[in-house]
Design a protein around this motif. Sequence first.
Motif, PDB file in Angstrom:
ATOM      1  N   GLY A  67       0.825  -1.283   0.050  1.00 55.95           N
ATOM      2  CA  GLY A  67       0.053   0.099  -0.152  1.00 55.95           C
ATOM      3  C   GLY A  67       0.857   1.222   0.100  1.00 55.95           C
ATOM      4  N   LEU A  68       1.857   1.279   0.753  1.00 55.08           N
ATOM      5  CA  LEU A  68       2.809   2.553   0.787  1.00 55.08           C
ATOM      6  C   LEU A  68       3.476   2.745  -0.341  1.00 55.08           C
ATOM      7  CD1 LEU A  68       4.358   2.035   4.073  1.00 55.08           C
ATOM      8  CD2 LEU A  68       2.929   3.823   3.729  1.00 55.08           C
ATOM      9  N   ILE A  69       4.006   1.540  -1.090  1.00 53.01           N
ATOM     10  CA  ILE A  69       4.438   1.787  -2.376  1.00 53.01           C
ATOM     11  C   ILE A  69       3.591   2.194  -3.405  1.00 53.01           C
ATOM     12  CG2 ILE A  69       5.637   0.594  -4.319  1.00 53.01           C
ATOM     13  CD1 ILE A  69       7.043  -1.522  -2.222  1.00 53.01           C
ATOM     14  N   THR A  70       2.341   1.787  -3.504  1.00 53.76           N
ATOM     15  CA  THR A  70       1.355   1.976  -4.323  1.00 53.76           C
ATOM     16  C   THR A  70       0.982   3.543  -4.107  1.00 53.76           C
ATOM     17  OG1 THR A  70       0.347  -0.273  -4.419  1.00 53.76           O
ATOM     18  CG2 THR A  70      -1.113   1.363  -5.186  1.00 53.76           C
ATOM     19  N   TRP A  71       0.865   4.155  -2.901  1.00 58.33           N
ATOM     20  CA  TRP A  71       0.387   5.362  -2.731  1.00 58.33           C
ATOM     21  C   TRP A  71       1.492   6.447  -3.014  1.00 58.33           C
ATOM     22  CZ3 TRP A  71      -1.366   3.450   2.900  1.00 58.33           C
ATOM     23  CH2 TRP A  71      -2.455   2.590   2.924  1.00 58.33           C
ATOM     24  N   GLY A  72       2.641   5.976  -2.747  1.00 54.13           N
ATOM     25  CA  GLY A  72       3.796   6.780  -2.940  1.00 54.13           C
ATOM     26  C   GLY A  72       3.870   7.104  -4.582  1.00 54.13           C
ATOM     27  N   LEU A  73       3.761   5.877  -5.402  1.00 49.59           N
ATOM     28  CA  LEU A  73       3.643   6.049  -6.674  1.00 49.59           C
ATOM     29  C   LEU A  73       2.697   7.053  -7.433  1.00 49.59           C
ATOM     30  CD1 LEU A  73       4.541   2.508  -7.863  1.00 49.59           C
ATOM     31  CD2 LEU A  73       6.205   4.361  -7.855  1.00 49.59           C
ATOM     32  N   ILE A  74       1.348   6.984  -6.823  1.00 53.88           N
ATOM     33  CA  ILE A  74       0.320   7.729  -7.215  1.00 53.88           C
ATOM     34  C   ILE A  74       0.520   9.007  -6.791  1.00 53.88           C
ATOM     35  CG2 ILE A  74      -2.057   8.254  -6.642  1.00 53.88           C
ATOM     36  CD1 ILE A  74      -2.681   5.214  -6.054  1.00 53.88           C
ATOM     37  N   ILE A  75       1.060   9.468  -5.655  1.00 52.63           N
ATOM     38  CA  ILE A  75       1.456  10.809  -5.247  1.00 52.63           C
ATOM     39  C   ILE A  75       2.553  11.456  -6.090  1.00 52.63           C
ATOM     40  CG2 ILE A  75       2.162  12.233  -3.322  1.00 52.63           C
ATOM     41  CD1 ILE A  75       1.053  10.435  -1.334  1.00 52.63           C
ATOM     42  N   TRP A  76       3.577  10.515  -6.408  1.00 52.54           N
ATOM     43  CA  TRP A  76       4.690  11.109  -7.102  1.00 52.54           C
ATOM     44  C   TRP A  76       4.219  11.473  -8.231  1.00 52.54           C
ATOM     45  CZ3 TRP A  76       6.988   8.655 -11.604  1.00 52.54           C
ATOM     46  CH2 TRP A  76       8.273   9.080 -11.872  1.00 52.54           C
ATOM     47  N   THR A  77       3.517  10.395  -9.050  1.00 55.60           N
ATOM     48  CA  THR A  77       2.746  10.761 -10.334  1.00 55.60           C
ATOM     49  C   THR A  77       1.970  12.187 -10.442  1.00 55.60           C
ATOM     50  OG1 THR A  77       2.556   8.572 -11.065  1.00 55.60           O
ATOM     51  CG2 THR A  77       1.380   9.728 -12.401  1.00 55.60           C
ATOM     52  N   ILE A  78       1.015  12.369  -9.449  1.00 58.00           N
ATOM     53  CA  ILE A  78       0.402  13.544  -9.525  1.00 58.00           C
ATOM     54  C   ILE A  78       1.144  14.901  -9.249  1.00 58.00           C
ATOM     55  CG2 ILE A  78      -1.299  14.625  -7.840  1.00 58.00           C
ATOM     56  CD1 ILE A  78      -2.601  12.061  -7.210  1.00 58.00           C
ATOM     57  N   VAL A  79       2.434  14.530  -8.524  1.00 60.12           N
ATOM     58  CA  VAL A  79       3.109  15.819  -8.306  1.00 60.12           C
ATOM     59  C   VAL A  79       3.872  16.075  -9.600  1.00 60.12           C
ATOM     60  CG1 VAL A  79       5.034  16.943  -6.984  1.00 60.12           C
ATOM     61  CG2 VAL A  79       3.019  15.541  -5.892  1.00 60.12           C
ATOM     62  N   VAL A  80       4.691  14.994 -10.119  1.00 59.09           N
ATOM     63  CA  VAL A  80       5.565  15.297 -11.144  1.00 59.09           C
ATOM     64  C   VAL A  80       4.925  15.534 -12.534  1.00 59.09           C
ATOM     65  CG1 VAL A  80       7.394  14.058 -12.502  1.00 59.09           C
ATOM     66  CG2 VAL A  80       7.370  13.622 -10.008  1.00 59.09           C
ATOM     67  N   TYR A  81       3.772  14.770 -12.718  1.00 55.04           N
ATOM     68  CA  TYR A  81       3.145  15.026 -13.848  1.00 55.04           C
ATOM     69  C   TYR A  81       1.897  15.789 -13.904  1.00 55.04           C
ATOM     70  CZ  TYR A  81       6.353  11.360 -15.237  1.00 55.04           C
ATOM     71  OH  TYR A  81       7.335  10.389 -15.677  1.00 55.04           O
ATOM     72  N   ARG A  82       1.795  16.797 -13.107  1.00 63.38           N
ATOM     73  CA  ARG A  82       0.758  17.651 -12.836  1.00 63.38           C
ATOM     74  C   ARG A  82       0.826  18.701 -14.207  1.00 63.38           C
ATOM     75  NH1 ARG A  82       4.545  19.644  -9.692  1.00 63.38           N
ATOM     76  NH2 ARG A  82       4.952  21.705  -9.339  1.00 63.38           N
ATOM     77  N   ARG A  83      -0.380  19.250 -14.411  1.00 58.67           N
ATOM     78  CA  ARG A  83      -0.576  20.317 -15.456  1.00 58.67           C
ATOM     79  C   ARG A  83       0.297  21.728 -14.837  1.00 58.67           C
ATOM     80  NH1 ARG A  83      -3.763  21.296 -19.794  1.00 58.67           N
ATOM     81  NH2 ARG A  83      -4.782  19.656 -19.295  1.00 58.67           N
ATOM     82  N   ARG A  84       1.292  22.119 -15.466  1.00 59.61           N
ATOM     83  CA  ARG A  84       1.778  23.343 -15.219  1.00 59.61           C
ATOM     84  C   ARG A  84       1.181  24.576 -15.843  1.00 59.61           C
ATOM     85  NH1 ARG A  84       5.224  18.797 -14.109  1.00 59.61           N
ATOM     86  NH2 ARG A  84       6.853  19.651 -12.619  1.00 59.61           N
ATOM     87  N   LYS A  85       1.551  25.725 -15.127  1.00 60.07           N
ATOM     88  CA  LYS A  85       1.009  26.996 -15.659  1.00 60.07           C
ATOM     89  C   LYS A  85       1.328  27.108 -17.171  1.00 60.07           C
ATOM     90  CE  LYS A  85       0.673  31.917 -14.406  1.00 60.07           C
ATOM     91  NZ  LYS A  85       0.898  32.993 -13.507  1.00 60.07           N
ATOM     92  N   GLY A  86       0.457  27.592 -17.915  1.00 65.78           N
ATOM     93  CA  GLY A  86       0.650  27.792 -19.173  1.00 65.78           C
ATOM     94  C   GLY A  86       0.448  26.500 -20.259  1.00 65.78           C
TER      95      GLY A  86
END
Length: 296
Positions: A67-86
């Motif tokens: 669960g920790l690995i899965t949650w970590g990957l989900i959060i990492w994906t959300i942060v790294v690949y979030r839509r940037r300004k512009g």
Amino acid sequence: MRNNHRLRWAAIPLAATLAVVLAGCTQAQLHGYLPGFEEEGETAVTNQTDRIAGLWTTSWIVLLIVGLITWGLIIWTIVVYRRRKGQTGLPVQLRYNMPIEIFYTVVPLILVVGFFAFTVRDQIAIESRYDNPDVTIEVQAKQWAWDFNYVDENVYSPGIQGQLDPDGERGSLIESELPVLVLPVDQTVEIALESRDVIHSFWVIDFLYKKDVIPGKTNYMSVTPERIGTYAGKCAELCGEYHSLMLFNVKVVSQADYDTYIQSLRTAGNVGQLDNEFDRNQNQPGTSAPTAPEGN
């Protein structure tokens, strides 16, 4: 090389912290807060409780890590690949990634096979019957109490359902009225479970084990009590109006106290065995119950 060196130095304090945390845990915490593990250095309640607790806690540890690995990957994906300004439009779409797909297929398969293998291993050990048990008990379940036959000694102990205490708090019971199953410590015990009416379930909470009691079928429970004490038991299968009062206690005592108890049953005249003479199911359709002539 430098990254490996850094990881090694990061792992040392993490391992030390984990060791300190585990060392400070109580027996209850180390065994997943299961019943029967309360005091430091106490003997296990039965020969199987450590095995059951080990399967439970190990399964949860593995699942929490996943669960920790899965949650970590989900959060990492959300942060790294979030839509940037512009940014506009959709991100680059990847249709296939064979290494990741193989990984996400193989790892769950390993987990399922692993859980299955360890569960089967422990279940075989728990369900194995003793060849020559030291004590043989026959339990007759009935709405809503328990009768106990001590087969080898040819004595019995009848039981009634839990009785409410009129002088106690609301819902409190008269403890002395509950059926009591007495077992000698460190002796192999085989318990034969039978029902006179509906499906019940024989559950001794601190034993971490229960087994269904089914009409027309004898189930067996093999256990070696290893700690002297009194342990609560109850029916764990909804069996009618007074299911909540279908309670009993198990007292694990020394061999001398067990012999004294058996003698007290003889003195009280409880010699013989309680059988299925009062089985209500013998009057059900499809049994040998007499039928009325047509027209009556």
